[in-house]
Design a protein around this motif. Structure first.
Motif, PDB file in Angstrom:
ATOM      1  N   LEU A   2      -6.203 -16.441 -24.337  1.00 25.90           N
ATOM      2  CA  LEU A   2      -6.443 -17.040 -25.644  1.00 25.90           C
ATOM      3  C   LEU A   2      -5.305 -17.955 -26.070  1.00 25.90           C
ATOM      4  CD1 LEU A   2      -7.967 -13.970 -27.482  1.00 25.90           C
ATOM      5  CD2 LEU A   2      -9.159 -16.019 -26.709  1.00 25.90           C
ATOM      6  N   SER A   3      -4.116 -17.732 -25.588  1.00 26.41           N
ATOM      7  CA  SER A   3      -3.016 -18.646 -25.889  1.00 26.41           C
ATOM      8  C   SER A   3      -2.718 -19.549 -24.704  1.00 26.41           C
ATOM      9  CB  SER A   3      -1.755 -17.872 -26.300  1.00 26.41           C
ATOM     10  OG  SER A   3      -1.423 -16.892 -25.341  1.00 26.41           O
ATOM     11  N   TYR A   4      -2.368 -18.963 -23.562  1.00 26.95           N
ATOM     12  CA  TYR A   4      -1.936 -19.780 -22.432  1.00 26.95           C
ATOM     13  C   TYR A   4      -3.094 -20.532 -21.779  1.00 26.95           C
ATOM     14  CZ  TYR A   4       2.477 -17.441 -23.050  1.00 26.95           C
ATOM     15  OH  TYR A   4       3.649 -16.992 -23.598  1.00 26.95           O
ATOM     16  N   GLY A   5      -4.239 -19.869 -21.624  1.00 27.85           N
ATOM     17  CA  GLY A   5      -5.378 -20.570 -21.048  1.00 27.85           C
ATOM     18  C   GLY A   5      -5.891 -21.667 -21.953  1.00 27.85           C
ATOM     19  N   THR A   6      -5.932 -21.405 -23.264  1.00 25.45           N
ATOM     20  CA  THR A   6      -6.389 -22.419 -24.211  1.00 25.45           C
ATOM     21  C   THR A   6      -5.432 -23.592 -24.253  1.00 25.45           C
ATOM     22  OG1 THR A   6      -7.446 -20.690 -25.529  1.00 25.45           O
ATOM     23  CG2 THR A   6      -7.110 -22.816 -26.594  1.00 25.45           C
ATOM     24  N   THR A   7      -4.130 -23.325 -24.183  1.00 23.01           N
ATOM     25  CA  THR A   7      -3.154 -24.418 -24.152  1.00 23.01           C
ATOM     26  C   THR A   7      -3.396 -25.327 -22.959  1.00 23.01           C
ATOM     27  OG1 THR A   7      -1.442 -23.138 -25.286  1.00 23.01           O
ATOM     28  CG2 THR A   7      -0.700 -24.996 -23.967  1.00 23.01           C
ATOM     29  N   ALA A   8      -3.597 -24.737 -21.789  1.00 24.31           N
ATOM     30  CA  ALA A   8      -3.795 -25.539 -20.573  1.00 24.31           C
ATOM     31  C   ALA A   8      -5.028 -26.425 -20.699  1.00 24.31           C
ATOM     32  CB  ALA A   8      -3.913 -24.614 -19.357  1.00 24.31           C
ATOM     33  N   ARG A   9      -6.143 -25.857 -21.169  1.00 24.75           N
ATOM     34  CA  ARG A   9      -7.372 -26.628 -21.279  1.00 24.75           C
ATOM     35  C   ARG A   9      -7.279 -27.670 -22.393  1.00 24.75           C
ATOM     36  NH1 ARG A   9     -11.946 -24.924 -18.912  1.00 24.75           N
ATOM     37  NH2 ARG A   9     -13.192 -25.599 -20.701  1.00 24.75           N
TER      38      ARG A   9
ATOM     39  N   GLY B  47      -5.188 -19.551 -31.976  1.00 30.78           N
ATOM     40  CA  GLY B  47      -4.670 -20.649 -32.794  1.00 30.78           C
ATOM     41  C   GLY B  47      -3.437 -21.282 -32.206  1.00 30.78           C
ATOM     42  N   ASN B  48      -2.529 -20.446 -31.734  1.00 31.84           N
ATOM     43  CA  ASN B  48      -1.342 -20.981 -31.057  1.00 31.84           C
ATOM     44  C   ASN B  48      -1.732 -21.816 -29.847  1.00 31.84           C
ATOM     45  OD1 ASN B  48       1.424 -20.376 -32.009  1.00 31.84           O
ATOM     46  ND2 ASN B  48       0.688 -18.275 -32.048  1.00 31.84           N
ATOM     47  N   GLY B  49      -2.767 -21.359 -29.115  1.00 28.52           N
ATOM     48  CA  GLY B  49      -3.161 -22.046 -27.886  1.00 28.52           C
ATOM     49  C   GLY B  49      -3.617 -23.466 -28.117  1.00 28.52           C
ATOM     50  N   TRP B  50      -4.573 -23.672 -29.042  1.00 23.54           N
ATOM     51  CA  TRP B  50      -5.088 -25.034 -29.208  1.00 23.54           C
ATOM     52  C   TRP B  50      -4.082 -25.937 -29.906  1.00 23.54           C
ATOM     53  CZ3 TRP B  50      -5.948 -27.676 -33.746  1.00 23.54           C
ATOM     54  CH2 TRP B  50      -6.075 -26.938 -34.936  1.00 23.54           C
ATOM     55  N   LEU B  51      -3.281 -25.384 -30.813  1.00 18.24           N
ATOM     56  CA  LEU B  51      -2.278 -26.215 -31.478  1.00 18.24           C
ATOM     57  C   LEU B  51      -1.170 -26.638 -30.508  1.00 18.24           C
ATOM     58  CD1 LEU B  51      -2.147 -24.431 -34.929  1.00 18.24           C
ATOM     59  CD2 LEU B  51      -2.655 -26.857 -34.559  1.00 18.24           C
ATOM     60  N   ARG B  52      -0.779 -25.757 -29.601  1.00 14.35           N
ATOM     61  CA  ARG B  52       0.165 -26.166 -28.556  1.00 14.35           C
ATOM     62  C   ARG B  52      -0.448 -27.261 -27.687  1.00 14.35           C
ATOM     63  NH1 ARG B  52       1.587 -20.137 -26.296  1.00 14.35           N
ATOM     64  NH2 ARG B  52       2.891 -19.405 -28.030  1.00 14.35           N
ATOM     65  N   GLY B  53      -1.727 -27.099 -27.373  1.00 14.94           N
ATOM     66  CA  GLY B  53      -2.378 -28.067 -26.503  1.00 14.94           C
ATOM     67  C   GLY B  53      -2.391 -29.473 -27.069  1.00 14.94           C
ATOM     68  N   VAL B  54      -2.524 -29.599 -28.398  1.00  8.22           N
ATOM     69  CA  VAL B  54      -2.509 -30.927 -29.023  1.00  8.22           C
ATOM     70  C   VAL B  54      -1.102 -31.292 -29.496  1.00  8.22           C
ATOM     71  CG1 VAL B  54      -4.925 -30.768 -29.694  1.00  8.22           C
ATOM     72  CG2 VAL B  54      -3.166 -30.057 -31.322  1.00  8.22           C
ATOM     73  N   GLN B  55      -0.098 -30.528 -29.051  1.00  5.62           N
ATOM     74  CA  GLN B  55       1.322 -30.789 -29.292  1.00  5.62           C
ATOM     75  C   GLN B  55       1.699 -30.746 -30.771  1.00  5.62           C
ATOM     76  OE1 GLN B  55       2.827 -34.102 -27.008  1.00  5.62           O
ATOM     77  NE2 GLN B  55       1.495 -33.626 -25.276  1.00  5.62           N
ATOM     78  N   GLU B  56       1.079 -29.794 -31.497  1.00  2.00           N
ATOM     79  CA  GLU B  56       1.449 -29.516 -32.885  1.00  2.00           C
ATOM     80  C   GLU B  56       1.981 -28.092 -32.944  1.00  2.00           C
ATOM     81  OE1 GLU B  56      -1.438 -30.411 -35.863  1.00  2.00           O
ATOM     82  OE2 GLU B  56      -2.131 -32.221 -34.835  1.00  2.00           O
ATOM     83  N   LEU B  57       3.290 -27.960 -32.974  1.00  2.00           N
ATOM     84  CA  LEU B  57       3.896 -26.635 -32.944  1.00  2.00           C
ATOM     85  C   LEU B  57       4.589 -26.245 -34.234  1.00  2.00           C
ATOM     86  CD1 LEU B  57       3.690 -27.564 -29.808  1.00  2.00           C
ATOM     87  CD2 LEU B  57       5.152 -25.591 -29.447  1.00  2.00           C
ATOM     88  N   ALA B  58       4.759 -27.185 -35.161  1.00  2.00           N
ATOM     89  CA  ALA B  58       5.416 -26.848 -36.423  1.00  2.00           C
ATOM     90  C   ALA B  58       4.527 -25.956 -37.283  1.00  2.00           C
ATOM     91  CB  ALA B  58       5.787 -28.121 -37.179  1.00  2.00           C
ATOM     92  N   ARG B  59       3.233 -26.272 -37.344  1.00  2.00           N
ATOM     93  CA  ARG B  59       2.338 -25.457 -38.164  1.00  2.00           C
ATOM     94  C   ARG B  59       2.245 -24.008 -37.678  1.00  2.00           C
ATOM     95  NH1 ARG B  59      -3.343 -27.952 -39.297  1.00  2.00           N
ATOM     96  NH2 ARG B  59      -3.123 -28.956 -37.263  1.00  2.00           N
ATOM     97  N   PRO B  60       2.074 -23.762 -36.368  1.00  2.00           N
ATOM     98  CA  PRO B  60       2.068 -22.357 -35.930  1.00  2.00           C
ATOM     99  C   PRO B  60       3.332 -21.604 -36.321  1.00  2.00           C
ATOM    100  CG  PRO B  60       1.252 -23.763 -34.184  1.00  2.00           C
ATOM    101  CD  PRO B  60       1.746 -24.670 -35.270  1.00  2.00           C
ATOM    102  N   PHE B  61       4.465 -22.277 -36.259  1.00  2.00           N
ATOM    103  CA  PHE B  61       5.715 -21.627 -36.651  1.00  2.00           C
ATOM    104  C   PHE B  61       5.653 -21.185 -38.109  1.00  2.00           C
ATOM    105  CE2 PHE B  61      10.091 -22.096 -38.384  1.00  2.00           C
ATOM    106  CZ  PHE B  61      10.646 -20.997 -37.746  1.00  2.00           C
TER     107      PHE B  61
ATOM    108  N   PHE C 114      -4.271 -19.468 -39.505  1.00  2.00           N
ATOM    109  CA  PHE C 114      -4.764 -20.173 -38.309  1.00  2.00           C
ATOM    110  C   PHE C 114      -6.241 -20.535 -38.451  1.00  2.00           C
ATOM    111  CE2 PHE C 114      -0.972 -18.473 -36.138  1.00  2.00           C
ATOM    112  CZ  PHE C 114      -0.584 -19.603 -35.445  1.00  2.00           C
ATOM    113  N   LEU C 115      -7.043 -19.644 -39.023  1.00  2.00           N
ATOM    114  CA  LEU C 115      -8.452 -19.946 -39.240  1.00  2.00           C
ATOM    115  C   LEU C 115      -8.628 -21.116 -40.207  1.00  2.00           C
ATOM    116  CD1 LEU C 115      -9.969 -16.342 -39.481  1.00  2.00           C
ATOM    117  CD2 LEU C 115     -10.355 -18.012 -37.665  1.00  2.00           C
TER     118      LEU C 115
END
Length: 446
Positions: free
Chosen positions: A69-76, A152-166, A213-214
């Motif tokens: 849900l995090s790492y696989g989603t980030t990759a895709r 939520g962390n996965g897709w936001l990392r994937g689109v290179q938005e990491l400030a919001r998850p923090f 995240f939702l």
């Protein structure tokens, strides 16, 4: 967050840092909170600390079951982002969130049904098992929220938005940080619930983070309906990552069970050092997440040279970071453990494995960085196979040998060393081969 224009052919350290620093914040926030939780509960005594260790071990294995849900989603999502299709990248997050809610509810029901026997099996002693079960039955209610946060962390990392998850993670953990001492020790007029108060504080904070995240997903204005075709594709990749996750779970559950057979002090000391190990690993994983995100985007954009350059540069930085961390923990060997407990028997157990813990950090620096590279490339099948081999040939034989031959915690941590060294060889050989660097928005290495 866009990649610098000159990063297509060489890795720009600014882009890596823009991804690494907020990822660092997200990843270390929870381990820091867990250490804080240990310190708060530790004031209740060794029995409560051992109960938290066993209950926390079960919850950790359950909540990390779907690392896809995090790492696989980030990759895709990163590949779609690199190909210029943000809506498809966010859509991966929608489908991952559906998986998080469904599987999370199933896991809550399963754990509630088996909490008593599983705590008894791991703890070995009735008094530890009873404490662990009381904590676990409440704490497991937060599993759906934990999995939604992973997605939520996965897709936001994937689109290179990491400030919001923090920000979302800090909001949830900040609430738990305030509630934990209040509910455990009855601070500021709150009821003194003891160990149970720790579980209530955890679930409350996790629920707040998941809600944030939702809300972020809803603001993207993409379809929120389940898409069976995408869910199937995620499950194919998830199959390999779940198998890999199970290997980790079997190893660390076995380690906790064996440590418990050596007594409350041993399992408490093991849990303390294991939490520090988790902290170190996730600090290094912040660099691996940068590698995963940039490698996925580069391959999605057809830039094989950029992906290979990222692999080399991030591995060098991760190794240097690990060496610096090892030096810091070496200097703090006498002082740091006393921050979490004053129990002399627990401190003696910690001391028996401290220098092995320190020596493994540089190895982890390389392994975690290259794991990030291969995850970003979608090379989950290779990681699954090599992790299973490392578990079966290294970790598990030494863990159970420690029990049979009475090696204590040093035997358990020697098993961890063998596990890390086998993985080091495996990921190094794979990255050097170049077979992982397959370009395209949805390519999978052979």
């Amino acid at each position: 967050m866009a990649i610098c224009t000159d990063c297509r052919r060489r890795v720009c350290w600014r882009s890596v840092l823009r991804l690494t620093l907020p990822a660092f914040g997200v990843l270390v926030a929870e381990p820091l909170y867990l250490l804080y939780d240990l310190a708060v509960v530790g004031r209740l005594g060794a029995l409560a600390l051992a109960g938290l260790a066993v209950g926390g071990l079960v919850l950790a294995q359950v909540s990390t079951q779907l690392t896809v849900l995090s790492y696989g989603t980030t990759a895709r999502a990163a590949r779609w982002h690199g190909a210029g299709a943000r809506d498809r990248a966010v859509g991966e997050g929608v489908q991952a969130t559906w998986l998080a809610v469904g599987v999370g509810l199933l896991l809550v029901g399963l754990v509630e049904a088996v909490a008593n026997p599983i705590c008894g099996l791991i703890a070995g002693r009735p008094e530890i098992a009873a404490e662990a079960e009381r904590w676990l039955r409440i704490a497991v209610l937060g599993v759906p929220a934990i999995l939604v946060t992973m997605a939520g962390n996965g897709w936001l990392r994937g689109v290179q938005e990491l400030a919001r998850p923090f920000g979302f993670i800090v909001a949830g953990l900040g609430l738990s940080t305030v509630l934990c001492p209040m509910l455990v020790h009855g601070v500021a007029g709150a009821p003194a619930l003891g160990l149970v108060g720790s579980a209530v504080a955890n679930v409350t904070g996790q629920t707040v983070a998941a809600a944030l995240f939702l809300a972020a997903l809803r603001r993207e204005r993409v379809s929120m309906r389940p898409r069976p075709a995408v869910l199937r594709e995620q499950l194919v990749m998830g199959r390999d990552l779940v198998a890999r996750s199970l290997a980790f779970q079997v190893c660390f559950v076995s380690a906790g069970a064996v440590a418990a057979r050596f007594g409350a002090a041993a399992v408490a000391g093991h849990q303390l050092v294991l939490q520090l190990w988790s902290f170190v690993a996730l600090v290094l994983d912040s660099l691996a997440i940068a590698a995963q995100t940039l490698v996925g985007a580069a391959l999605g954009a057809g830039d094989r040279a950029g992906a290979r350059a990222t692999a080399l540069r991030v591995t060098c930085w991760s190794t240097l970071t690990a060496v610096l961390l090892a030096a810091g923990f070496a200097v703090a060997a006498r002082v740091l453990p006393t921050w979490f407990t004053r129990d002399g028997t627990v401190l003696a157990q910690v001391g028996s494995i401290w220098w092995l813990f320190v020596a493994l950090m540089p190895v982890a620096g390389v392994v975690f960085a290259l794991d990030g590279v291969l995850l970003g490339a979608g090379d989950a099948a290779y990681l699954r196979s090599t992790t299973l081999a490392a578990a079966l040939l290294g970790f598990l034989p030494l863990i159970w040998g420690a029990l049979v031959l009475d090696w204590g915690l040093p035997g358990i941590w020697t098993g961890l060393a063998a596990f890390m060294l086998i993985r080091l060889v495996a990921v190094s050989v794979r990255v050097a081969s170049g077979r992982w660097a397959i370009v395209g928005a949805a390519a999978t290495p052979p």
